[in-house]
Scaffold this active site. Structure first.
Site, PDB file in Angstrom:
ATOM      1  N   GLU A 162      41.635  35.063  -2.038  1.00 35.41           N
ATOM      2  CA  GLU A 162      42.732  34.330  -2.647  1.00 35.41           C
ATOM      3  C   GLU A 162      42.109  33.070  -3.241  1.00 35.41           C
ATOM      4  O   GLU A 162      41.366  32.367  -2.546  1.00 35.41           O
ATOM      5  CB  GLU A 162      43.778  33.918  -1.593  1.00 35.41           C
ATOM      6  CG  GLU A 162      44.957  33.213  -2.265  1.00 35.41           C
ATOM      7  CD  GLU A 162      45.945  32.569  -1.288  1.00 35.41           C
ATOM      8  OE1 GLU A 162      45.634  32.475  -0.094  1.00 35.41           O
ATOM      9  OE2 GLU A 162      47.025  32.159  -1.757  1.00 35.41           O
ATOM     10  N   ARG A 219      35.802  38.729  12.089  1.00 36.43           N
ATOM     11  CA  ARG A 219      35.317  37.672  11.207  1.00 36.43           C
ATOM     12  C   ARG A 219      34.180  36.908  11.869  1.00 36.43           C
ATOM     13  O   ARG A 219      34.002  36.935  13.082  1.00 36.43           O
ATOM     14  CB  ARG A 219      36.450  36.720  10.847  1.00 36.43           C
ATOM     15  CG  ARG A 219      36.992  36.002  12.070  1.00 36.43           C
ATOM     16  CD  ARG A 219      37.921  34.833  11.735  1.00 36.43           C
ATOM     17  NE  ARG A 219      37.989  34.519  10.345  1.00 36.43           N
ATOM     18  CZ  ARG A 219      39.107  34.564   9.622  1.00 36.43           C
ATOM     19  NH1 ARG A 219      40.237  34.923  10.191  1.00 36.43           N
ATOM     20  NH2 ARG A 219      39.113  34.227   8.362  1.00 36.43           N
ATOM     21  N   LYS A 241      39.923  27.827   5.945  1.00 40.09           N
ATOM     22  CA  LYS A 241      40.004  27.236   4.609  1.00 40.09           C
ATOM     23  C   LYS A 241      40.900  26.015   4.606  1.00 40.09           C
ATOM     24  O   LYS A 241      40.671  25.052   3.894  1.00 40.09           O
ATOM     25  CB  LYS A 241      40.604  28.259   3.630  1.00 40.09           C
ATOM     26  CG  LYS A 241      39.587  29.123   2.935  1.00 40.09           C
ATOM     27  CD  LYS A 241      40.231  29.656   1.648  1.00 40.09           C
ATOM     28  CE  LYS A 241      39.903  31.100   1.418  1.00 40.09           C
ATOM     29  NZ  LYS A 241      40.630  31.656   0.266  1.00 40.09           N
TER      30      LYS A 241
END
Length: 567
Positions: free
Chosen positions: A42, A270, A280
RNA sequence: UGACCUGUGGUGUAAUUGGCAACACGACAGAUUCUGACUCUGUUAUUCCAGGUUCGAGUCCUGGCAGGUCAACCA
């Protein structure tokens, strides 16, 4: 397809669980035995080292299985996304050494198709317009342990939903007043199946479609269908999407023909790195609140941060290879990342001498006014990198830490009476220690042995220590930025009550000093990498100006002496 | 107290799918060295627990325990 050659470790013998799945799919001729993956960021922030793991995984799979990889921006939320991020993401993926198919793709490319498909779902009675407020909807949705209740709009006539959906699209309603929901199962133990939202009203400008839309599809709907539109075979994402998989499959079930092409979602754990954060949202805070100089601050775990710090794409790819891929939560020690850069830079970086904390040395028996150009090897690991000349004279600087007035027996460096080698120059002995009124050492007087020119004694005598130095009157005075970890605890996210990750910021993560470096670096350009012998790896920063060389310390060298000295 | 996922040296990942638990990083010890770097050698230490199946279990079964994820009109 058009993948560049990638230097990685030799082909490994064991497969990770994703490769096992893919090989089985190929054996079963699933999707015609083809492999097409995608990397779907994104554009709402810069890519970090966790994304690098995903990039290496997805593109690596494409390369290794004779397939390829799409870059697709998941740009379904115009409120958070920005073109700056679109650009930085492409730069970072390229820098890592990967090439995506054709042009970058965007979920927004499919807005029309997605809209048409949503209309079809409404017609089939699989979706409806709901007018609950966020609070009502949350209340009706139940909790993980309690089933939800149907919204009063759940069974409204298809025609009504169709009409409302069209009017939503036309901008007739305010944000938050209406939404399109899939009609699935309010009693499902999986919250994501309790009539998830497919479209919401958002009157924001989109970085690509501008004002065309005022309704935007949600991730769960847009992502899986985008995979389908592109012919993705293996849609690899992180573990938190595991509970979304039934929904991913449900949407697919509404459109694929049985036995035909069908993408598959696979989840992996992850990356978590010690002493750093990966969210983020939190990285954005560091930038916005100016705890760092920007997304590419060399202390940031962003790809652009590592690039500026002096990391190489190879080192990051090798790191990704080493940490592997699995499904259990992990916390990788940063030392593994540091090992990976050192390993790569050791092979590539030009050796040079640089004194970070200078101590003046006068070689009393060396003729005044004389200077010499001595030969030095550019990289002992790679003879093809050649040699260079280093300027030597009567006055030089050495590292303060390389002299001890009262040295323990295991201290091999300079101390009164102890002979050491000046790298590529001469053996010297310290004869006098000059101090100021406070007793601080201001300079050393030494004598040298002219017969040891180049660094070897004709009589065969050995010295235990070799130290680096620079000519006191012929060097570059450079700015050096010494970086340390940004956080001083292993897991900055684990903050105690009432505090957050910012309370763990290391106040000493950046120290700026002036250092004396040999002339060879004068011609260096931003990004050029050096090893300051015995000190560490450094690279020239983009802030460098013609009269002001600026270095970033990428990583120190392994320092066995520091370890001994600490005992 | 729901659903789903995951438990292998200090860390991470393997184990030919039921057959001697290995590799990397770290740590420790040593060798080498014109970088106390690199390189080389060696040491250390591992299958969450309890039962069961089996000649044989990290792997299969049962039951526990521990950790993670999920209740944004974010992705």
């Amino acid at each position: 397809m058009n993948q560049p050659p990638i230097e990685t470790k030799e082909k490994k013998e064991s497969l990770n669980f994703i490769e096992q799945i893919i090989e089985e799919d190929i054996r079963n001729d699933k999707n015609g035995g083809k492999v097409l993956t995608r990397f779907p960021p994104e554009p709402n922030g810069y890519l970090h080292i966790g994304h690098a793991k995903s990039i290496c995984l997805n593109f690596g799979l494409g390369i290794n299985y004779n397939g390829s990889t799409n870059l697709r921006f998941d740009d379904t939320n115009p409120a958070k996304e920005d073109i700056e991020y679109v650009d930085s993401i492409q730069e970072d993926v390229k820098w890592l050494g990967f090439k995506w198919n054709n042009e970058p793709l965007y979920a927004s490319d499919y807005f029309d198709k997605l809209y048409d498909l949503a209309v079809e779902l409404i017609k089939k009675g699989k979706a409806y317009i709901c007018e609950q407020s966020p609070e009502e909807m949350a209340a009706y949705k139940g909790t993980p342990t309690q089933p939800g209740k149907p919204s009063p709009w759940r069974d409204r006539p298809v025609e009504e939903s169709l009409d409302l959906f069209a009017r939503m699209k036309n901008g007739e309603f305010e944000e938050g007043t209406k939404m399109l929901r899939a009609k699935i199962d309010l009693a499902s133990p999986n919250m994501h199946m309790r009539d998830p939202i497919m479209y919401r009203i958002k009157k924001a400008d989109h970085h690509r479609t501008g004002k065309k839309w005022c309704i935007y599809p949600m991730y769960d709907y847009a992502h899986g269908q985008s995979d389908y539109f592109e012919g993705i075979t293996h849609s690899i994402c992180t573990l938190e999407f595991e509970v979304h998989r039934p929904l991913y499959d449900w949407f697919l079930d509404q459109m694929v023909e049985p036995g035909g092409y069908r993408p598959r979602q696979i989840e992996f754990a992850r990356l978590n790195l010690s002493y750093t954060i990966m969210s983020k949202r939190k990285l954005l805070r560091l930038v916005q609140e100016k705890h760092v100089s920007g997304w590419d601050d060399p202390r940031m775990p962003t790809i652009s941060g590592y690039r500026r710090r002096g990391y190489t794409p190879e080192s990051i790819r090798n790191f990704a290879e080493r940490i592997g891929v699995a499904k259990r939560d992990n916390l990788i020690d940063v030392s593994l990342l540091e090992f990976s850069v050192r390993e790569d830079l050791n092979k590539k970086a030009l050796r040079v001498m640089g004194v970070l904390n200078p101590l003046k040395v006068v070689i009393t028996n060396y003729p005044e006014g004389k200077s010499e150009q001595l030969d030095a090897i550019n990289n002992p690991e790679d003879q093809s990198m050649g040699t260079r000349k280093v300027s030597f004279a009567r006055e030089i600087f050495i590292e303060k830490d390389d002299f001890l007035e009262e040295a323990p027996k295991n201290f091999f460096r300079l101390s009164p009476g102890n002979e050491v080698r000046l790298r590529y120059a001469y053996f010297i002995k310290c004869t006098d220690v000059v101090k100021d009124a406070n007793g601080q050492i201001t300079e050393l007087h030494c004598t040298y042995d002219p017969a040891t020119k180049g660094g070897n004694a004709p009589d065969g005598r050995k010295v235990k220590g070799t130290i680096h130095w620079v000519d006191a009157s012929n060097h570059v005075n450079a700015e050096v930025r010494l970086y340390d970890r940004l956080f001083n605890v292993e897991e900055p996210d684990e903050a105690e009550e009432g505090k957050d990750f910012l309370s763990h910021i290391n106040p000493d993560s950046l120290k700026v000093i002036r250092a004396f470096v040999e002339k060879a670096v004068e011609t260096g350009k931003p990004g050029d990498k050096y090893q300051f012998e015995r000190m560490g790896y450094f690279c020239i920063d983009k802030d460098a100006a013609p009269n002001n060389v600026v270095f970033n310390r990428t990583v120190t060298l392994k320092d066995t002496w520091a370890k001994i000295a600490n005992k």
